[in-house]
Design a protein around this motif. Structure first.
Motif, short mmCIF file in Angstrom:
data_model
loop_
_atom_site.label_atom_id
_atom_site.label_comp_id
_atom_site.label_asym_id
_atom_site.label_seq_id
_atom_site.Cartn_x
_atom_site.Cartn_y
_atom_site.Cartn_z
N LYS A 99 0.75 -1.13 -0.15
CA LYS A 99 -0.16 0.12 0.08
C LYS A 99 0.92 1.11 0.00
N PHE A 100 1.77 1.19 0.82
CA PHE A 100 2.74 2.54 0.97
C PHE A 100 3.59 2.34 -0.61
N TYR A 101 4.04 1.67 -1.28
CA TYR A 101 4.75 1.68 -2.23
C TYR A 101 3.61 2.18 -3.29
N ASP A 102 2.59 1.51 -3.54
CA ASP A 102 1.65 1.93 -4.66
C ASP A 102 1.13 3.64 -4.38
N TYR A 103 0.83 4.22 -3.07
CA TYR A 103 0.62 5.48 -2.89
C TYR A 103 1.56 6.14 -3.30
N TYR A 104 2.75 6.04 -2.90
CA TYR A 104 3.98 7.11 -3.08
C TYR A 104 4.27 6.74 -4.80
N GLU A 105 4.20 5.68 -5.34
CA GLU A 105 4.43 5.59 -6.71
C GLU A 105 3.39 6.47 -7.44
N LYS A 106 2.27 6.39 -7.08
CA LYS A 106 1.22 7.14 -8.07
C LYS A 106 1.59 8.58 -7.76
N ILE A 107 1.92 9.01 -6.69
CA ILE A 107 2.03 10.65 -6.67
C ILE A 107 3.57 11.12 -6.90
N GLY A 108 4.25 10.15 -7.53
CA GLY A 108 5.60 10.43 -7.97
C GLY A 108 6.59 10.63 -6.86
N TRP A 109 6.47 9.97 -5.56
CA TRP A 109 7.62 9.99 -4.67
C TRP A 109 7.71 11.41 -4.26
N THR A 110 6.69 12.02 -3.78
CA THR A 110 6.32 13.45 -3.23
C THR A 110 5.71 13.46 -1.79
N VAL A 111 5.99 14.59 -1.32
CA VAL A 111 5.20 14.48 0.23
C VAL A 111 3.82 15.43 -0.03
N ALA A 112 2.81 14.79 0.27
CA ALA A 112 1.47 15.50 0.16
C ALA A 112 1.23 15.78 -1.50
N GLY A 113 1.98 15.16 -2.27
CA GLY A 113 1.97 15.22 -3.70
C GLY A 113 2.38 16.66 -4.19
N LYS A 114 3.18 17.25 -3.34
CA LYS A 114 3.57 18.76 -3.76
C LYS A 114 5.05 18.97 -3.64
N PHE A 115 5.79 18.38 -2.58
CA PHE A 115 7.26 18.65 -2.41
C PHE A 115 7.85 17.45 -2.70
N PRO A 116 9.16 17.69 -3.45
CA PRO A 116 9.93 16.45 -3.60
C PRO A 116 10.58 15.86 -2.24
N MET A 117 10.59 14.53 -2.38
CA MET A 117 10.93 13.65 -1.33
C MET A 117 12.25 13.74 -1.02
#
Length: 200
Positions: free
Chosen positions: A160-178
């Motif tokens: 679930k963790f991997y799928d979520y962050y893969e979907k939003i491009g490994w960003t934080v809250a979909g906005k900031f670079p991880m």
């Protein structure tokens, strides 16, 4: 097997590889020592605690990252085991046939973990100007699974963790670079614990 010839070939190849750090080299030398002990078998099993002790690596996340990087770059063939009582398999690739390349990361299933926001991680992304986001490398699914297993969490939660962050491009809250996926994973597990405690 000519040990010196192999090591000379290895060190010659890493001279121009900027992705390898001293930690990677320490890991490789530890694996090479274990390969020697196992009489240069095509595959041999490794125990995490033993390899970490020999390579002087203290962090489990760093241990998994080094193994994965060496695998992706073609220096070893790494087959992780998700059974704590069964060691992972490693093969040392002959330096004459190494073709460094990053292998394709496992494709993600389109799932999400709704309303996951972390102010601490957002602040980390905003207030870390000395960290270059270009250096961030998304983890492989197998790497995430091993990390969650080390934290005694379920493999399904790692997915679930991997799928979520893969979907939003490994960003934080979909906005900031991880900056650190392990920090995001720790936060994920903390939120999961709070949800489980609230449901009791």
């Amino acid at each position: 097997m000519n040990c010196m010839q192999h090591l000379n070939g290895f060190f010659s190849q890493i001279l121009n590889n900027d992705r390898l750090s001293p930690t990677h080299i320490s890991m490789y030398m530890s694996l090479f020592q274990l390969w020697t002990i196992n009489r240069f078998e095509n595959q041999f099993r490794i125990v995490r605690e033993e390899v970490m002790k020999v390579s002087k690596i203290k962090s489990v996340a760093t241990y998994h990252k080094c193994l994965t990087d060496l695998h992706n770059l073609g220096y070893i063939i790494y087959e992780p085991s998700f059974n704590p009582y069964k060691g992972s398999l490693v093969s040392i690739v002959k330096t004459s046939v190494i073709q460094p390349q990053r292998r394709n990361i496992d494709s993600a299933i389109d799932r999400s973990f709704n309303s996951l926001e972390d102010e601490n991680l957002m602040n980390l992304s905003k207030n870390s100007p000395n960290v270059n986001s270009i250096d961030f490398q998304p983890p492989q699914l197998s790497e995430v699974r091993m990390y969650f297993q080390e934290k005694e969490s379920q493999i399904e939660e790692a997915q679930k963790f991997y799928d979520y962050y893969e979907k939003i491009g490994w960003t934080v809250a979909g906005k900031f670079p991880m900056k650190s996926w392990t920090a995001a994973a720790r936060n994920w597990l903390k939120k999961l614990d709070r949800v489980e405690q609230g449901s009791r």
